[in-house]
Design a protein around this motif. Structure first.
Motif, PDB file in Angstrom:
ATOM      1  N   ARG A   1       3.363  26.586  -8.146  1.00  6.73           N
ATOM      2  CA  ARG A   1       2.140  25.855  -8.478  1.00  6.73           C
ATOM      3  C   ARG A   1       2.092  24.448  -7.888  1.00  6.73           C
ATOM      4  N   MET A   2       3.237  23.743  -7.905  1.00  8.83           N
ATOM      5  CA  MET A   2       3.218  22.346  -7.477  1.00  8.83           C
ATOM      6  C   MET A   2       2.824  22.202  -6.015  1.00  8.83           C
ATOM      7  N   VAL A   3       3.335  23.058  -5.150  1.00  9.45           N
ATOM      8  CA  VAL A   3       2.993  22.943  -3.721  1.00  9.45           C
ATOM      9  C   VAL A   3       1.522  23.274  -3.481  1.00  9.45           C
ATOM     10  N   LYS A   4       0.919  24.058  -4.350  1.00  9.52           N
ATOM     11  CA  LYS A   4      -0.510  24.373  -4.220  1.00  9.52           C
ATOM     12  C   LYS A   4      -1.380  23.236  -4.727  1.00  9.52           C
ATOM     13  N   GLU A   5      -0.952  22.610  -5.820  1.00  7.63           N
ATOM     14  CA  GLU A   5      -1.779  21.596  -6.467  1.00  7.63           C
ATOM     15  C   GLU A   5      -1.619  20.195  -5.873  1.00  7.63           C
ATOM     16  N   ILE A   6      -0.436  19.886  -5.358  1.00  4.48           N
ATOM     17  CA  ILE A   6      -0.192  18.554  -4.799  1.00  4.48           C
ATOM     18  C   ILE A   6       0.096  18.721  -3.306  1.00  4.48           C
ATOM     19  N   PRO A   7      -0.885  18.463  -2.449  1.00  2.02           N
ATOM     20  CA  PRO A   7      -0.755  18.745  -1.018  1.00  2.02           C
ATOM     21  C   PRO A   7       0.429  18.056  -0.331  1.00  2.02           C
TER      22      PRO A   7
ATOM     23  N   LEU B   1       2.061   9.257  -6.025  1.00  2.00           N
ATOM     24  CA  LEU B   1       2.594  10.605  -5.851  1.00  2.00           C
ATOM     25  C   LEU B   1       3.546  10.945  -6.990  1.00  2.00           C
ATOM     26  N   GLU B   2       4.415  10.011  -7.337  1.00  2.00           N
ATOM     27  CA  GLU B   2       5.343  10.241  -8.445  1.00  2.00           C
ATOM     28  C   GLU B   2       4.578  10.455  -9.749  1.00  2.00           C
ATOM     29  N   GLU B   3       3.543   9.673  -9.954  1.00  2.00           N
ATOM     30  CA  GLU B   3       2.731   9.810 -11.153  1.00  2.00           C
ATOM     31  C   GLU B   3       2.014  11.165 -11.179  1.00  2.00           C
ATOM     32  N   ARG B   4       1.524  11.619 -10.028  1.00  2.00           N
ATOM     33  CA  ARG B   4       0.851  12.919  -9.974  1.00  2.00           C
ATOM     34  C   ARG B   4       1.816  14.064 -10.256  1.00  2.00           C
ATOM     35  N   VAL B   5       3.062  13.945  -9.771  1.00  2.00           N
ATOM     36  CA  VAL B   5       4.062  14.978 -10.058  1.00  2.00           C
ATOM     37  C   VAL B   5       4.376  15.003 -11.548  1.00  2.00           C
ATOM     38  N   THR B   6       4.562  13.834 -12.140  1.00  2.00           N
ATOM     39  CA  THR B   6       4.840  13.737 -13.576  1.00  2.00           C
ATOM     40  C   THR B   6       3.679  14.300 -14.390  1.00  2.00           C
TER      41      THR B   6
ATOM     42  N   ARG C   1       9.181  11.263   0.051  1.00  2.00           N
ATOM     43  CA  ARG C   1       7.785  11.264   0.469  1.00  2.00           C
ATOM     44  C   ARG C   1       7.617  11.702   1.920  1.00  2.00           C
ATOM     45  N   GLU C   2       8.582  11.394   2.762  1.00  2.00           N
ATOM     46  CA  GLU C   2       8.472  11.742   4.182  1.00  2.00           C
ATOM     47  C   GLU C   2       8.562  13.244   4.414  1.00  2.00           C
TER      48      GLU C   2
ATOM     49  N   GLU D   1       0.833  -1.199   0.000  1.00  2.00           N
ATOM     50  CA  GLU D   1       0.000   0.000   0.000  1.00  2.00           C
ATOM     51  C   GLU D   1       0.871   1.252   0.000  1.00  2.00           C
ATOM     52  N   THR D   2       1.935   1.254   0.815  1.00  2.00           N
ATOM     53  CA  THR D   2       2.845   2.389   0.868  1.00  2.00           C
ATOM     54  C   THR D   2       3.520   2.583  -0.478  1.00  2.00           C
ATOM     55  N   GLN D   3       3.943   1.494  -1.104  1.00  2.00           N
ATOM     56  CA  GLN D   3       4.584   1.581  -2.415  1.00  2.00           C
ATOM     57  C   GLN D   3       3.619   2.155  -3.439  1.00  2.00           C
ATOM     58  N   ASN D   4       2.367   1.703  -3.414  1.00  2.00           N
ATOM     59  CA  ASN D   4       1.383   2.220  -4.353  1.00  2.00           C
ATOM     60  C   ASN D   4       1.132   3.701  -4.129  1.00  2.00           C
TER      61      ASN D   4
END
Length: 120
Positions: free
Chosen positions: A70-76, A12-17, A41-42, A4-7
């Motif tokens: 923008r990234m810090v606003k869009e990806i909590p 998160l990596e996919e959302r950044v990309t 991630r931590e 679950e942690t890996q997913n």
């Protein structure tokens, strides 16, 4: 639970990309590239490397600033964004070209020749 942690991490990596692709298509349209160098991630810290035509581009500092804000606003989960173009002289981007100017050359001893002097 580790699966679950890996997913979650992959998500998160996919959302950044996807963020980079969606918000900055002009990077790729102009011959540049943007890639995740590191994602902690931590701490919520991500390092982005801009390459290709971004190295030496005069507007890359504005692109970097836009990505950071923008990234810090869009990806909590993202708290801090580090972005570079490889122009700092490091090899962390696999190299980058320095901008060149008309009349500028580099001598064999490595010193820059700034071209002809102005007549004033």
């Amino acid at each position: 639970m580790s699966t679950e942690t890996q997913n979650d991490g992959d998500d998160l990596e996919e959302r950044v990309t996807n963020f980079l692709r969606r918000n900055f298509p002009q990077i790729q349209m102009h011959g540049g590239s943007a890639a995740i160098q590191d994602l902690d991630r931590e701490s919520g810290e991500v390092s982005i490397a801009l390459g290709g035509a971004c190295s030496g581009c005069g507007i890359s500092p504005m692109t970097i600033q836009a990505i950071k804000s923008r990234m810090v606003k869009e990806i909590p989960e993202i708290e801090k964004v580090n972005a570079t173009t490889g122009m700092d002289g490091g090899d962390d981007m696999g190299g980058g070209m320095s901008p060149s100017f008309p009349g500028e050359t580099v001598d064999d001893d490595g010193e820059a020749d700034e071209g002809p002097e102005a007549p004033f």
